[in-house]
Design a protein around this motif. Structure first.
Motif, mmCIF file in Angstrom:
data_model
loop_
_atom_site.group_PDB
_atom_site.id
_atom_site.type_symbol
_atom_site.label_atom_id
_atom_site.label_comp_id
_atom_site.label_asym_id
_atom_site.label_seq_id
_atom_site.Cartn_x
_atom_site.Cartn_y
_atom_site.Cartn_z
ATOM 1 N N GLY A 15 0.797 -1.227 0.000
ATOM 2 C CA GLY A 15 0.000 0.000 0.000
ATOM 3 C C GLY A 15 0.825 1.270 0.000
ATOM 4 N N LEU A 16 2.041 1.188 -0.532
ATOM 5 C CA LEU A 16 2.916 2.367 -0.570
ATOM 6 C C LEU A 16 2.862 3.019 -1.946
ATOM 7 N N THR A 17 2.934 4.354 -1.971
ATOM 8 C CA THR A 17 3.087 5.059 -3.238
ATOM 9 C C THR A 17 4.574 5.102 -3.574
ATOM 10 N N GLN A 18 4.886 5.472 -4.804
ATOM 11 C CA GLN A 18 6.305 5.608 -5.173
ATOM 12 C C GLN A 18 6.966 6.684 -4.319
ATOM 13 N N GLU A 19 6.231 7.753 -4.013
ATOM 14 C CA GLU A 19 6.785 8.829 -3.187
ATOM 15 C C GLU A 19 7.082 8.333 -1.778
ATOM 16 N N GLN A 20 6.171 7.528 -1.221
ATOM 17 C CA GLN A 20 6.383 7.016 0.138
ATOM 18 C C GLN A 20 7.581 6.078 0.202
ATOM 19 N N LEU A 21 7.713 5.205 -0.808
ATOM 20 C CA LEU A 21 8.868 4.301 -0.829
ATOM 21 C C LEU A 21 10.152 5.096 -0.989
ATOM 22 N N ALA A 22 10.106 6.105 -1.854
ATOM 23 C CA ALA A 22 11.289 6.943 -2.053
ATOM 24 C C ALA A 22 11.684 7.631 -0.752
ATOM 25 N N GLY A 23 10.688 8.102 0.015
ATOM 26 C CA GLY A 23 10.983 8.774 1.279
ATOM 27 C C GLY A 23 11.644 7.845 2.276
ATOM 28 N N LYS A 24 11.233 6.611 2.323
ATOM 29 C CA LYS A 24 11.825 5.650 3.258
ATOM 30 C C LYS A 24 13.265 5.314 2.891
ATOM 31 N N LEU A 25 13.586 5.455 1.595
ATOM 32 C CA LEU A 25 14.927 5.081 1.125
ATOM 33 C C LEU A 25 15.854 6.281 0.963
ATOM 34 N N GLY A 26 15.269 7.490 1.045
ATOM 35 C CA GLY A 26 16.084 8.691 0.873
ATOM 36 C C GLY A 26 16.455 8.952 -0.568
ATOM 37 N N VAL A 27 15.579 8.555 -1.488
ATOM 38 C CA VAL A 27 15.814 8.816 -2.917
ATOM 39 C C VAL A 27 14.605 9.570 -3.459
ATOM 40 N N SER A 28 14.681 9.947 -4.727
ATOM 41 C CA SER A 28 13.572 10.685 -5.339
ATOM 42 C C SER A 28 12.512 9.726 -5.876
#
Length: 352
Positions: A15-28
């Motif tokens: 249930g993650l968006t691409q933005e949410q996954l990016a935030g968890k990884l510290g990438v865009s």
């Protein structure tokens, strides 16, 4: 699945968006988008945290598997066939090559893909795509790989196929060696060995192999039909039992089997129906068939087979066995009570 498919599938499942996954990884977010489209890959330093975030292990994330499941192989073969129809044989070969690079140790994939690709070469001979140098060698290489498999089933299937291909191109010595590696229980070994013998000019042996195969299969059919009659009788389905009995008798006659084989089903049915006169008449014929030589050379189907019966010997030693079965069978109790039964036994000089 490849890494970009795993990232997209797991992110969606969590249930993650691409933005949410990016935030968890510290990438865009665009970086994640590129990963999921297969345009780029995560930095190696991100792999451990990416695996933990997606709740998979590294092996799964990197698609590090030696083999595919049967279902996955079947799905891939369907896709391969569709690609051949819509994009041509060349695209199908390219797709197969790509998949086999991903799973170089999957003998099941190699064998299955080889069969489908060989079919394409047969269906479209001489076209630009199938005539491309290396296509036939590629298929042959897949069969050779599978013939060395640690899986005995795949190894035997592939060895049989390689042997068949050797016979077709005249490499008879190798075909002989390969057939020696195949177990005698392989259902098609005799027919392929017969083809080899014909190529070698050993026609008598070829005929014997084919006739033995036919003989054994005919008896196998009879045995199966007898079991089906048993099942129908257990269910009380007399109509079906009669139909099966008639079928068994017809098959036995068409396949030139002995009277014993032909009459076994009708006797089984007569005993189940407790038809004393009919059962006794059939039993008499069964016993008589065991006393008389069965000359297979008179049959157009089995004239090359050498058996004890063809040599003038009988199967009279089976008579005590047959009567012992009748003695132990509770369904034949009615038969044993008939005076004619005792007379029949005495006529064949067998002690009851």
């Amino acid at each position: 699945m490849q890494i970009h498919e795993i990232i997209r599938t797991r992110r969606t499942a969590l249930g993650l968006t691409q933005e949410q996954l990016a935030g968890k990884l510290g990438v865009s977010a665009p970086a994640v988008n590129k990963w999921e489209r297969g345009n780029s890959y995560p930095d190696i330093t991100l792999l451990p945290v990416l695996a933990r975030t997606l709740r998979v292990d590294l092996n799964t994330l990197l698609s590090f598997r030696e083999d595919l499941t049967e279902t996955e192989i079947a799905e891939f073969l369907n896709r391969l066939y569709e690609v051949s129809r819509t994009e041509g044989c060349g695209a199908a070969f390219s797709l197969a090559e790509e998949k086999l690079r991903q799973f170089p140790n999957s003998d099941a994939l190699a064998y299955s893909a080889a069969g489908l690709l060989e079919g394409l070469l047969t269906l479209f001979p001489g076209t630009d795509e199938t005539a491309r140098p290396g296509r036939e060698d590629f298929v042959a290489g897949l069969y050779e790989q599978a013939a060395q498999s640690a899986d005995p089933k795949i190894r035997e299937w592939a060895t049989y196929t390689v042997a068949s291909r050797c016979i077709a191109r005249g490499d008879l010595d190798r075909a002989e060696a390969l057939l020696d590696q195949i177990s005698n229980t392989h259902r098609d070994k005799r027919e392929l060995l017969s083809a080899l013998r014909r190529k070698q000019g050993r026609t008598e042996e070829a005929w014997t192999l084919l006739e033995r195969e036919l003989f054994d299969q005919a008896h196998g059919i009879q045995t199966t039909l007898l079991s089906m009659i048993d099942a129908a009788l257990e269910e009380g389905d007399m109509d079906r039992a009669r139909m099966l009995s008639d079928t068994a008798e017809k098959v036995g006659r068409v396949m030139d089997l002995s009277d014993y084989a032909v009459l076994s089903a009708p006797f089984q049915l007569a005993a189940a129906e407790q038809d004393g006169p009919k059962a006794l008449a059939l039993l008499d014929r069964l016993l008589k068939s065991l006393e008389q030589p069965w000359d297979l050379s008179q049959s157009v189907l089995y004239r090359h087979l050498v058996t004890k019966e063809a040599a003038g010997q009988t199967q009279s030693a089976l008579i005590p066995c047959l009567l012992e079965q009748l003695r132990a069978d509770p369904e034949c109790a009615f038969l044993r009570q008939l005076p004619e039964y005792t007379a029949l036994v005495e006529r064949y000089q067998v002690q009851e």
